[in-house]
Design a protein around this motif. Structure first.
Motif, PDB file in Angstrom:
ATOM      1  N   CYS A  56      17.119  26.135  11.619  1.00 30.64           N
ATOM      2  CA  CYS A  56      16.282  24.962  11.937  1.00 30.64           C
ATOM      3  C   CYS A  56      17.067  23.949  12.749  1.00 30.64           C
ATOM      4  CB  CYS A  56      15.656  24.337  10.685  1.00 30.64           C
ATOM      5  SG  CYS A  56      16.478  22.869  10.021  1.00 30.64           S
ATOM      6  N   ARG A  76      16.862  20.082  11.987  1.00 30.29           N
ATOM      7  CA  ARG A  76      15.600  19.334  12.016  1.00 30.29           C
ATOM      8  C   ARG A  76      15.245  18.740  10.656  1.00 30.29           C
ATOM      9  NH1 ARG A  76      15.167  23.315  15.852  1.00 30.29           N
ATOM     10  NH2 ARG A  76      13.986  22.872  17.755  1.00 30.29           N
ATOM     11  N   TYR A  77      15.595  19.450   9.562  1.00 30.99           N
ATOM     12  CA  TYR A  77      15.216  18.960   8.239  1.00 30.99           C
ATOM     13  C   TYR A  77      16.401  18.489   7.395  1.00 30.99           C
ATOM     14  CZ  TYR A  77      10.516  20.218   9.408  1.00 30.99           C
ATOM     15  OH  TYR A  77       9.299  20.261  10.035  1.00 30.99           O
ATOM     16  N   PRO A 108      16.209  29.543  18.274  1.00 32.21           N
ATOM     17  CA  PRO A 108      16.903  30.827  18.408  1.00 32.21           C
ATOM     18  C   PRO A 108      16.213  31.717  19.449  1.00 32.21           C
ATOM     19  CG  PRO A 108      16.610  30.267  16.096  1.00 32.21           C
ATOM     20  CD  PRO A 108      15.818  29.264  16.886  1.00 32.21           C
ATOM     21  N   PRO A 135       6.937  29.300   3.136  1.00 32.29           N
ATOM     22  CA  PRO A 135       6.690  28.351   4.222  1.00 32.29           C
ATOM     23  C   PRO A 135       6.863  26.908   3.748  1.00 32.29           C
ATOM     24  CG  PRO A 135       4.940  29.987   4.125  1.00 32.29           C
ATOM     25  CD  PRO A 135       5.781  30.186   2.896  1.00 32.29           C
ATOM     26  N   GLY A 183       6.598  25.980  12.857  1.00 32.15           N
ATOM     27  CA  GLY A 183       7.642  26.601  13.666  1.00 32.15           C
ATOM     28  C   GLY A 183       8.953  25.851  13.712  1.00 32.15           C
ATOM     29  N   ALA A 184       9.135  24.859  12.840  1.00 34.22           N
ATOM     30  CA  ALA A 184      10.348  24.040  12.915  1.00 34.22           C
ATOM     31  C   ALA A 184      11.395  24.377  11.866  1.00 34.22           C
ATOM     32  CB  ALA A 184       9.983  22.557  12.814  1.00 34.22           C
ATOM     33  N   CYS A 185      10.981  24.820  10.656  1.00 34.42           N
ATOM     34  CA  CYS A 185      11.943  24.894   9.551  1.00 34.42           C
ATOM     35  C   CYS A 185      12.589  26.267   9.366  1.00 34.42           C
ATOM     36  CB  CYS A 185      11.281  24.460   8.242  1.00 34.42           C
ATOM     37  SG  CYS A 185      10.196  25.705   7.492  1.00 34.42           S
ATOM     38  N   TYR A 186      11.977  27.305   9.863  1.00 31.48           N
ATOM     39  CA  TYR A 186      12.520  28.681   9.759  1.00 31.48           C
ATOM     40  C   TYR A 186      12.649  29.165   8.313  1.00 31.48           C
ATOM     41  CZ  TYR A 186      13.236  28.597  14.749  1.00 31.48           C
ATOM     42  OH  TYR A 186      13.015  28.538  16.094  1.00 31.48           O
ATOM     43  N   ASP A 187      11.930  28.549   7.397  1.00 26.36           N
ATOM     44  CA  ASP A 187      11.989  29.016   6.020  1.00 26.36           C
ATOM     45  C   ASP A 187      11.025  30.176   5.773  1.00 26.36           C
ATOM     46  OD1 ASP A 187      13.831  28.300   4.102  1.00 26.36           O
ATOM     47  OD2 ASP A 187      13.082  26.244   3.986  1.00 26.36           O
ATOM     48  N   GLY A 238      13.611  33.615  16.761  1.00 22.56           N
ATOM     49  CA  GLY A 238      12.541  32.618  16.817  1.00 22.56           C
ATOM     50  C   GLY A 238      11.168  33.132  16.893  1.00 22.56           C
TER      51      GLY A 238
END
Lengths: 462, 102
Positions: A411, A414-415, A446, B58, B63-67, B102
């Motif tokens: 991320c 961002r968080y 990425p 989630p 689309g920002a956290c990639y969790d 991504g």
């Protein structure tokens, strides 16, 4: 040779409005947006929504249809599903669409990348079933899905809007847990007269609160010590309010502490940023046209400072006027004549913002969480580890990144970025603006080696 | 799936598309992202973290956290940014190696 007069990044309110204004002035515009359809997060999927869903989401959502429809113009090319991962000061943009990398060049760039939810580091915030309030809205807008047995927790008008929407959907939340102290009203009161000019915003808020009350949703105020319990997924929200401890069993917890500007691109461009003490976040420095230190780069909308969708669309139009003026498509007189009413409307839109900022401050507990709480979700770095490194002499976010890996996950901070800034500011006694933020770098998201290789000139690939 | 869904659909989907998650067949609504479909199906955690093996699902849906990373055809993808396609074979991202994509 440029691919477009104006490349707009982001198809939310600011980006779509700017694209249309520039196109109407004769500019060739390319709009890049990561999502499958225009609208940004606020108007996500508005072009595909059903009447039943639009009724649940409310009239403000429906209003987004006009913005999205405005992209239908011969001068505008909208590329959905386009992930921008590099932007250069000369206007070159590297983007991936459907797994293929490509380069685009614009004579002017408008960054309209909007906002991100502020990080909400509380114990258990990484458990499945714990999501942002915005995420729940996206599920509602795109898939007509509502959370079961949910608790809404945090601070900010979005929680009220979501509660109202869930009531309309016939699935009211179990509770609304607000971290805001009742005394926030006192701090906010001095903004009263100015905010009155933004009465529409306030009237909407009053309507939401009335809907929550009518639905009989329990509301807790001044809540502290929020923590999500659960082994493999969220099972309950624990907190203290009114001098008592509470535990609400639930399946989902929707957290919100306001939104903050998405500065990934402006940061990577090394544009000057300042610390916004009221909104507790960084934002790029822009002039009255959304112009930046780079003549060809503009920023509009929440990415330049949180002001909401109405203000974003107006700021987008204003920035587009200056961009097309710079390209020689309109003269200064036409630019100023068109901008004047937009500026008046923008002042009205922004009028209620200081009041909202004062009424719904982020909880100190999420700005500077307890030691055991995870701050960096990706690399699982706790607040205690960050404080310990600060105690060893680590001075800034970039050194901290190297020591702890915080911000090095996918991320890209961002968080966790703002939390790291706040924790280092606390530990070193320096203001957050001086502590600064992670150094943001390409690739902004990425990418695969294949996507990079796609950018090589044909003679290299052959 | 093992656990009931934390989300429900307001109305049954008009068109469905089937795919598999960890070998189990899931019916998604046409147009769903993988994240929405997996949440609706109560698929449980979508991945375990490389650092401690903690379960994740989630968080941001934008689309920002990639969790919400999952494995599709050997690559890790963001479930919230990936539309469901018929016959997709999706796996939980459990490996320690961080092959992020991504």
């Amino acid at each position: 040779m440029a691919d477009a007069d104006l490349v707009v990044i982001g198809a939310g309110p600011a980006g779509t409005a700017a694209a249309r204004t520039a196109a109407d002035a004769g500019a060739r515009v390319i709009v890049l947006d990561e999502q499958p359809a225009a609208g940004g997060q606020i108007y996500r999927a508005v072009g595909q929504t059903t009447e039943a869903l639009a009724a649940i989401l409310g009239p403000d959502y429906r209003a987004g249809r006009d913005l999205v429809a405005a992209l239908d113009h011969t001068n505008i090319r909208h590329l959905p599903g386009a992930t921008v991962w590099r932007v250069d000061p000369d206007g070159t943009v590297c983007v991936s669409v459907a797994g293929r990398g490509r380069k685009l060049a614009g004579r002017r760039l408008l960054l309209a990348t909007g906002a991100l939810e502020r990080p909400v580091p509380i114990p258990g915030w990484t458990l499945p079933g714990v999501m942002t309030a915005g995420a729940a809205q996206i599920l509602l807008k795109t898939a007509a899905m509502v959370p079961r047995a949910t608790v809404l927790a945090g601070s900010g008008p979005l929680l009220y809007l979501l509660a109202q929407q869930l009531v309309r959907a016939g699935r009211p939340p179990l509770a609304l847990v607000e971290t805001r102290l009742p005394s926030a009203w006192r701090a906010a009161w001095r903004h009263g007269p100015g905010a009155f000019r933004g009465w529409r915003t306030l009237a909407r808020g009053a309507g939401m609160l009335a809907a929550i009350r009518r639905a009989g949703i329990p509301r807790y105020r001044g809540a502290t010590g929020l923590a999500v319990e659960g082994a493999a997924q969220a099972e309950a929200l624990r907190f203290t309010a009114g001098g008592r401890e509470h535990r609400i069993p639930c399946r989902t917890v929707l957290l919100h502490q306001g939104v903050v500007p998405n500065i990934q691109i402006t940061g990577a461009l090394r544009l000057p940023h300042l610390w916004d003490a009221a909104q507790r976040c960084f934002r790029p420095v822009v002039d009255e046209w959304g112009g930046t230190a780079l003549e060809m780069v503009f920023v509009a909308g929440d990415g330049a400072g949180i002001a909401g969708a109405g203000a974003a669309a107006l700021a987008g139009r204003i920035a587009a006027l200056q961009a097309v003026h710079g390209l020689g498509l309109i003269d200064a007189g036409a630019r100023d004549a068109a901008a004047a009413p937009l500026r008046r409307a923008l002042a009205r839109e922004r009028a209620a913002r200081p009041l909202l900022d004062a009424l719904y401050p982020p909880s100190p507990e999420v700005l500077r969480p307890d030691d055991a709480t995870i701050v960096c979700r990706c690399e699982e770095v706790t607040a205690g580890e960050i404080r310990a490194l600060a105690g060893l002499g680590c001075l800034g976010p970039n050194q901290l990144k190297a020591f702890s890996r915080a911000g090095m996950g996918p991320c890209q901070g961002r968080y966790c970025g703002l939390t790291v800034t706040e924790l280092l500011a606390e530990a070193t006694g320096r203001p957050p603006g001086e502590v600064g933020y992670y150094r943001l770098r390409t690739p902004l998201k990425p990418v695969t080696l294949g996507e990079l290789a796609d950018l090589a000139p044909p003679e290299v690939r052959a | 799936m093992s656990s009931a869904s934390p989300f429900e659909r307001l109305s049954p989907p008009a068109d469905t598309v089937t795919f598999t998650f960890e070998g189990e067949t899931i019916a998604a609504a046409a147009g769903d992202t993988l994240a929405a479909a997996l949440l609706a199906a109560g698929a449980g955690p979508l991945r375990r973290t490389p650092a401690t093996g903690a379960p994740r699902g989630p968080w941001c849906m934008m689309g920002a956290c990639y969790d919400c990373l999952v494995e599709v055809d050997g690559a890790s993808v963001q479930a919230c940014m990936t539309p469901v396609r018929k016959g997709m074979a999706v796996r939980r991202l459990d490996r320690v190696a961080g092959r992020h994509r991504g």
